[in-house]
Design an enzyme around this catalytic site. Sequence first.
Site, mmCIF file in Angstrom:
data_model
loop_
_atom_site.group_PDB
_atom_site.id
_atom_site.type_symbol
_atom_site.label_atom_id
_atom_site.label_comp_id
_atom_site.label_asym_id
_atom_site.label_seq_id
_atom_site.Cartn_x
_atom_site.Cartn_y
_atom_site.Cartn_z
ATOM 1 N N PRO A 34 0.831 -1.210 0.000
ATOM 2 C CG PRO A 34 0.054 -0.980 2.190
ATOM 3 C CD PRO A 34 0.764 -1.934 1.283
ATOM 4 C CG MET A 35 3.397 2.416 -1.905
ATOM 5 S SD MET A 35 4.420 2.160 -3.371
ATOM 6 C CE MET A 35 3.359 1.041 -4.314
ATOM 7 C CB THR A 36 -0.418 7.552 1.032
ATOM 8 O OG1 THR A 36 -0.770 6.747 2.148
ATOM 9 C CG2 THR A 36 -1.310 8.779 0.990
ATOM 10 N N GLY A 68 -3.872 3.309 1.619
ATOM 11 C CA GLY A 68 -4.732 3.445 2.777
ATOM 12 C C GLY A 68 -6.017 4.180 2.432
ATOM 13 C CD GLN A 111 -2.861 0.128 4.661
ATOM 14 O OE1 GLN A 111 -2.776 1.338 4.480
ATOM 15 N NE2 GLN A 111 -1.803 -0.646 4.853
ATOM 16 C CG HIS A 181 -2.358 1.329 8.068
ATOM 17 N ND1 HIS A 181 -1.213 0.972 8.749
ATOM 18 C CD2 HIS A 181 -1.984 2.317 7.211
ATOM 19 C CE1 HIS A 181 -0.196 1.719 8.318
ATOM 20 N NE2 HIS A 181 -0.639 2.535 7.384
ATOM 21 C CE1 TYR A 186 -0.428 7.954 9.606
ATOM 22 C CE2 TYR A 186 0.446 5.845 8.853
ATOM 23 C CZ TYR A 186 0.389 7.225 8.757
ATOM 24 O OH TYR A 186 1.144 7.892 7.822
#
Length: 377
Positions: A34-36, A68, A111, A181, A186
């Site tokens: 996962p990559m924002t 995310g 995610q 996540h 977080y």
Amino acid sequence: MTATESTASRAAEILSRPVELGGLSVPNRIAMAPMTRMFSPGGVPGEDVVSYYARRAAAGVGLIVTEGTYVGHDSAGESDRVPRFHGEEQLAGWAKVAAAVHEAGGRIVPQLWHIGMTRRPEARLNPGAPAMGPSGIRVGRDGESQDGHTMTARDLDDVIAAFADSAAAAERIGFDGVELHGAHGYLIDQFLWERTNRRADGHGGDHVARTRFAAEIVAAVRAAVSPGFPVVFRYSQWKSDAYDARLAETPQHLEAILAPLSAAGVDAFHASTRRYWLPEFDGSDLNLAGWTKKLTGKPTITVGSVGLDGDFIRSFAGEGFAARGIDDLLDRLERDEFDMVAVGRALLQDPEWAAKVLAGRFDELAAYDPAALRTLS
């Protein structure tokens, strides 16, 4: 990157093996990390997001973990350009993503994310909603402050319900599972970490007590979806603003954290490290994913600068890297230290990374160049 004929054939053989995550059969051992991206105005994934994920699935990625996505809670996020996993228009966009990935032969899980105390006062999404966490503590590179809202029992229930609702929506619109996540500082991770969780009630205390909130989310998600719908839990020792942070100093401490999560219904763990090749504890070569599998018996996904010769954190400063060989990665997969490998920036740089590696075309892999990633296509 160059590779011997032996490495190329091993890569094709080892990475092409299918794997089971809960009730999901994944066609190979390669996952997309996962990559924002912040490419979803209004929190709605558009056609560009559909093609972004479908392109990588078509090139051989077995399991895509989306960037995310915010759950349906006012304090869950801060950017109106980060996708959400709630709301009619947002879910309709995600349904198109899932359908396109399936058509390309891949599997996909969203995610689910709540950022907790990392939410900034100037957040544009739901302005006025407070940053909240287990103890209202914000940890940054310049220290810590207690300037947030300490979550009440009602807050806890609302967030747990938001995760469960998003998970149920994921199954309803055609996704193959969900990832929670619980990493990188977080909200869920803020409960796990002693520095941000100083509660004196049943959600704070020792290693086991601090897992209660995470386990309650897992249990609620597990109850909201079908028995065969996999629940993946991502966690880390390090935090976005504290790279040297550790949840567990020993395997025994790690087992105390993971056991309640496993019992609550986690089907697989995604163990996030900055460099997958480093051992997690003294006296063993096992990395975090390896220890997780050994302690829980559950399938694990490793991640951390796969395909790169340097720490991905340096990329935020604009540094590039040469491609890194994967012989050690193949060795670890071959001896079942972990079950899958998640690839991040190497796959972002080259959407065909999986196809090239699976075919032994290592000489076609490009060096990582942050300047080339501005369009993230």
